[in-house]
Design an enzyme around this catalytic site. Structure first.
Site, short mmCIF file in Angstrom:
data_model
loop_
_atom_site.label_atom_id
_atom_site.label_comp_id
_atom_site.label_asym_id
_atom_site.label_seq_id
_atom_site.Cartn_x
_atom_site.Cartn_y
_atom_site.Cartn_z
N CYS A 66 -1.76 -8.42 7.96
CA CYS A 66 -2.85 -7.46 7.73
C CYS A 66 -3.40 -7.06 9.09
CB CYS A 66 -3.94 -8.08 6.85
SG CYS A 66 -5.39 -7.01 6.61
N GLN A 113 0.84 -1.20 0.00
CA GLN A 113 0.00 0.00 0.00
C GLN A 113 0.87 1.25 0.00
OE1 GLN A 113 -1.00 -2.44 2.44
NE2 GLN A 113 -2.80 -3.14 1.30
N ASN A 153 -11.76 -8.18 2.01
CA ASN A 153 -10.54 -8.88 2.39
C ASN A 153 -10.92 -10.26 2.93
OD1 ASN A 153 -8.52 -6.48 2.27
ND2 ASN A 153 -10.18 -5.71 3.55
N CYS A 209 -6.18 0.82 6.98
CA CYS A 209 -5.06 -0.12 6.97
C CYS A 209 -4.43 -0.08 8.35
CB CYS A 209 -4.04 0.23 5.89
SG CYS A 209 -2.59 -0.84 5.91
N GLY A 210 -4.54 -1.18 9.08
CA GLY A 210 -4.06 -1.21 10.46
C GLY A 210 -2.56 -1.20 10.60
N ASN A 214 -4.19 1.09 -2.37
CA ASN A 214 -3.70 -0.26 -2.63
C ASN A 214 -2.76 -0.26 -3.83
OD1 ASN A 214 -4.85 -1.66 -0.51
ND2 ASN A 214 -6.69 -2.22 -1.64
N ASN A 252 -12.76 -1.22 7.00
CA ASN A 252 -12.77 -1.87 5.70
C ASN A 252 -13.36 -3.27 5.87
OD1 ASN A 252 -10.64 -2.96 7.11
ND2 ASN A 252 -9.15 -2.78 5.49
#
Length: 277
Positions: free
Chosen positions: A219, A46, A192, A75-76, A66, A159
């Site tokens: 992720c 990313q 996801n 996005c963690g 992305n 997300n």
């Protein structure tokens, strides 16, 4: 256009981080794809952009793209890298910041031991808000994947995630099923796909096929969604250590209506400058 960047990673989930406060940044999807290309660009899962906040109650705006050029909500692992980046770059002296994303506010914090804890917010479980097309609010839902019915739990951590529990994560059909689940018509915003193996009450193993990126080494939001899933299914209890192919995350969640707390590393790899045409 010359662009300064920093390469970072969280458990091998790698990012190109760009400061759009001290330099002008206006990237097209094609330019994002070229920067993310591991052969012809910098290479990343990313691309993260640091922008000035658009509201007074937060410190920064956090945008995520992305590798396919599409902008996403959250996005963690990137959130952990984000707070380390702004602190190391002198954009803030705060160790805990509030950051706006497309899906809401998150609060990452640099810990004294060098790890980063992120308040990822309250998970969304209502199907319509994930979004997931279903006439049931059941925790476990059937999903037809290539003619096979699999049991998934739909969770949004800002997300969307579809999480299934498997006996052996190493043998899970992550590439084959993940690609089908990602674009399943019951997930109108794509999704996801997570595959989780329960080791014991406080440890799980996880692989994630990420929307727009394929399988990654880790992720962060996927780890949060997986922990929410196994706790809801009474297969584990908080806190839970999540083993990914890139390393381990610690996730705490006290149940519905409560925020998910994620703790893990954020590493700066190198910085550079690249011409973008």
């Amino acid at each position: 256009m010359s662009l300064r960047f920093t390469k970072m990673h969280g458990l091998g989930n790698d990012f190109v981080v760009i400061d759009a406060i001290r330099q002008s940044v206006d990237l097209t999807p094609e330019q994002v794809r070229r920067l993310a290309d591991r052969h012809f660009g910098i290479g990343c899962d990313q691309l993260l952009v640091v922008e000035e906040a658009t509201r007074p109650d937060v410190d920064f705006r956090y945008r995520i793209f992305n590798a396919d050029g599409g902008e996403v909500e959250q996005c963690g692992n990137g959130a952990r890298c984000f707070v380390r980046f702004v602190h190391e770059q002198g954009l803030t002296a705060k160790r805990r910041i509030r950051v706006e994303t497309r899906s809401g506010i998150i609060a990452p914090q640099l810990e004294d031991d060098g790890l980063v804890t992120v308040d990822m917010g309250v998970p969304v479980l209502e199907p319509a808000r994930v979004p997931f097309v279903s006439d049931s609010d059941a925790i476990v839902q059937p999903l037809d994947v290539g003619g096979e019915t699999v049991a998934i739990t739909a969770v949004s951590m800002g997300n969307p995630h579809a999480v299934q529990v498997v006996a052996d994560v190493d043998a899970a059909p992550v590439a084959a099923q993940g690609a089908l689940i990602e674009r399943h018509p019951r997930f109108p915003a794509r999704v996801n796909a997570g595959f989780v193996q329960v080791v014991d009450a406080h440890r799980i193993r996880l692989r994630v096929f990420e929307r727009g990126a394929g399988e990654t080494l880790a992720c962060g939001t996927g780890a949060c969604a997986a922990v929410v899933t196994v706790i809801l299914r009474e297969l584990a209890q908080s806190p839970v250590r999540v083993e990914t192919r890139g390393g381990e995350l610690d996730i705490a969640w006290e149940g519905p209506g409560q925020p998910v707390l994620m703790t893990g590393p954020a590493v700066t790899v190198f910085a550079g400058e690249i011409d973008v045409d």
